[in-house]
Design an enzyme around this catalytic site. Sequence first.
Site, mmCIF file in Angstrom:
data_model
loop_
_atom_site.group_PDB
_atom_site.id
_atom_site.type_symbol
_atom_site.label_atom_id
_atom_site.label_comp_id
_atom_site.label_asym_id
_atom_site.label_seq_id
_atom_site.Cartn_x
_atom_site.Cartn_y
_atom_site.Cartn_z
ATOM 1 N N ARG A 176 0.858 -1.199 0.000
ATOM 2 C CA ARG A 176 0.000 0.000 0.000
ATOM 3 C C ARG A 176 0.890 1.244 0.000
ATOM 4 O O ARG A 176 1.553 1.537 0.987
ATOM 5 C CB ARG A 176 -0.896 -0.023 1.246
ATOM 6 C CG ARG A 176 -1.725 1.227 1.444
ATOM 7 C CD ARG A 176 -2.912 1.329 0.506
ATOM 8 N NE ARG A 176 -3.818 0.207 0.657
ATOM 9 C CZ ARG A 176 -4.702 -0.152 -0.288
ATOM 10 N NH1 ARG A 176 -4.791 0.520 -1.427
ATOM 11 N NH2 ARG A 176 -5.485 -1.207 -0.094
ATOM 12 N N GLN A 195 -8.516 -7.312 -8.998
ATOM 13 C CA GLN A 195 -8.311 -5.858 -9.052
ATOM 14 C C GLN A 195 -6.844 -5.527 -9.354
ATOM 15 O O GLN A 195 -5.929 -5.986 -8.673
ATOM 16 C CB GLN A 195 -8.753 -5.261 -7.707
ATOM 17 C CG GLN A 195 -8.244 -3.878 -7.427
ATOM 18 C CD GLN A 195 -9.375 -2.862 -7.273
ATOM 19 O OE1 GLN A 195 -10.388 -2.934 -7.964
ATOM 20 N NE2 GLN A 195 -9.196 -1.924 -6.371
ATOM 21 N N ARG A 213 1.404 -6.635 -9.622
ATOM 22 C CA ARG A 213 1.804 -6.013 -8.350
ATOM 23 C C ARG A 213 2.027 -7.026 -7.242
ATOM 24 O O ARG A 213 2.524 -6.668 -6.169
ATOM 25 C CB ARG A 213 0.802 -4.927 -7.920
ATOM 26 C CG ARG A 213 -0.574 -5.425 -7.575
ATOM 27 C CD ARG A 213 -1.452 -4.289 -7.073
ATOM 28 N NE ARG A 213 -2.805 -4.738 -6.795
ATOM 29 C CZ ARG A 213 -3.661 -4.066 -6.040
ATOM 30 N NH1 ARG A 213 -3.327 -2.912 -5.504
ATOM 31 N NH2 ARG A 213 -4.878 -4.530 -5.823
ATOM 32 N N HIS A 229 0.402 3.410 -10.410
ATOM 33 C CA HIS A 229 -0.546 3.854 -9.379
ATOM 34 C C HIS A 229 0.188 4.665 -8.294
ATOM 35 O O HIS A 229 0.297 4.247 -7.136
ATOM 36 C CB HIS A 229 -1.179 2.593 -8.800
ATOM 37 C CG HIS A 229 -2.364 2.781 -7.927
ATOM 38 N ND1 HIS A 229 -2.444 3.720 -6.924
ATOM 39 C CD2 HIS A 229 -3.542 2.101 -7.905
ATOM 40 C CE1 HIS A 229 -3.607 3.614 -6.327
ATOM 41 N NE2 HIS A 229 -4.300 2.643 -6.893
ATOM 42 N N ASP A 277 -12.353 9.473 -6.831
ATOM 43 C CA ASP A 277 -11.887 8.247 -7.499
ATOM 44 C C ASP A 277 -12.301 8.358 -8.972
ATOM 45 O O ASP A 277 -13.359 7.869 -9.369
ATOM 46 C CB ASP A 277 -12.508 7.010 -6.814
ATOM 47 C CG ASP A 277 -11.877 5.713 -7.291
ATOM 48 O OD1 ASP A 277 -11.074 5.747 -8.242
ATOM 49 O OD2 ASP A 277 -12.201 4.661 -6.712
ATOM 50 N N GLU A 337 -2.370 8.791 -11.239
ATOM 51 C CA GLU A 337 -1.911 7.551 -11.857
ATOM 52 C C GLU A 337 -1.971 7.636 -13.380
ATOM 53 O O GLU A 337 -3.069 7.629 -13.949
ATOM 54 C CB GLU A 337 -2.807 6.396 -11.391
ATOM 55 C CG GLU A 337 -3.022 6.358 -9.894
ATOM 56 C CD GLU A 337 -4.179 5.441 -9.475
ATOM 57 O OE1 GLU A 337 -4.407 4.430 -10.169
ATOM 58 O OE2 GLU A 337 -4.842 5.742 -8.480
HETATM 59 C C1 BG6 Z 1 -7.459 3.200 -7.566
HETATM 60 C C2 BG6 Z 1 -8.887 2.884 -7.929
HETATM 61 O O1 BG6 Z 1 -6.675 3.259 -8.704
HETATM 62 O O2 BG6 Z 1 -6.979 2.162 -6.709
HETATM 63 C C3 BG6 Z 1 -9.714 2.793 -6.641
HETATM 64 O O3 BG6 Z 1 -9.392 3.890 -8.780
HETATM 65 C C4 BG6 Z 1 -9.113 1.763 -5.704
HETATM 66 O O4 BG6 Z 1 -11.056 2.453 -6.938
HETATM 67 C C5 BG6 Z 1 -7.660 2.113 -5.488
HETATM 68 O O5 BG6 Z 1 -9.827 1.758 -4.481
HETATM 69 C C6 BG6 Z 1 -6.916 1.164 -4.548
HETATM 70 O O6 BG6 Z 1 -7.039 -0.147 -4.959
HETATM 71 P P1 BG6 Z 1 -6.449 -1.308 -4.072
HETATM 72 O O7 BG6 Z 1 -6.811 -2.585 -4.786
HETATM 73 O O8 BG6 Z 1 -4.964 -1.097 -4.021
HETATM 74 O O9 BG6 Z 1 -7.066 -1.178 -2.708
#
Ligand code: BG6
Length: 289
Positions: free
Chosen positions: A65, A83, A88, A162, A207, A262
């Site tokens: 994170r 997602q 990653r 990101h 977002d 991003e």
């Molecule tokens: C962003 C998305 O790029 O990443 C968000 O637009 C998302 O919707 C965020 O919550 C974080 O994603 P993650 O999977 O790292 O919690």
Amino acid sequence: MASKPVSLNTGPGGLSHVTLRHAAGVAKADIYLFGAHVTSWVAASGREMLYLSPTAHLDGTKAIRGGIPVCFPQFGKHGPLKQHGFARTATWRIEDEDAAMSSTTPTVTLAMSETPDTVASDWPFRFKAMLTFAILDDGNLSIKMAVENRDERVFDFSTALHSYFTVDNLDDSRVPGLSGLTYADNANAGAEEKDKEPFVSFGKEVDRLYYGAPDEIELASAHLKLMKTNYPDAVVWNCYKEKAAALSDLPDDGWLRYVCIEPARVREKAVVTPGATWAGRLILKETAS
Ligand code: BG6
């Protein structure tokens, strides 16, 4: 002994990361092999430009994170994969490791190719992805991404770098230059809106996937400019208070400390024919303002 421009070190969770150091100044960057993930970039002024959550998992059990996660071959939920895709949470390798470790300039290339898991996934192609990280002469950070199609079939993908940037004061944080653009509002079920404000501010959850975003985007309060090539879109994200509580790897006040901008390629995916390579680049530049 002077610090080497490229060295391999072990982080607090036991994972390997490459450290790039500017020859003369204080600029440096840490890049984990897990995710090809930049966790720190200290610019020429000595300022840490990236936000890394103090509760990020640095042991390979979860995507890190903060810093700069690489979303590939899928951004967000724009496809059948989990997602942000598998890159990653994959362990990347150092390309030409002996040469990289004896480099006289602070640059390294990390690579990943298909694995049995990716071949069994909904993105089953043979590929080679490469990320080349460099601390430039002025202490700025360059990231080049290349994706080669090693399959017999055409493939496509969406992607984003990101980037989480450190902000001192979220209330003062503004992203100008996106006014008039259409965005998909992920905070409102993806509804398309036109941005009518002079700048993006962060008094609520933001977002947004901006279509056709300019190649230079500033986050002036964070002394930062992004310069992107071949990433036509841009995501701007701050989870705000309520959603922060649901992120187990972000402290309760973590949402006050970062803004994500991003560079992304999502609306029109990259299409790569067999033998061809897609390439994009991001330069993160420290600014005076
Ligand atoms: C962003 C998305 O790029 O990443 C968000 O637009 C998302 O919707 C965020 O919550 C974080 O994603 P993650 O999977 O790292 O919690």
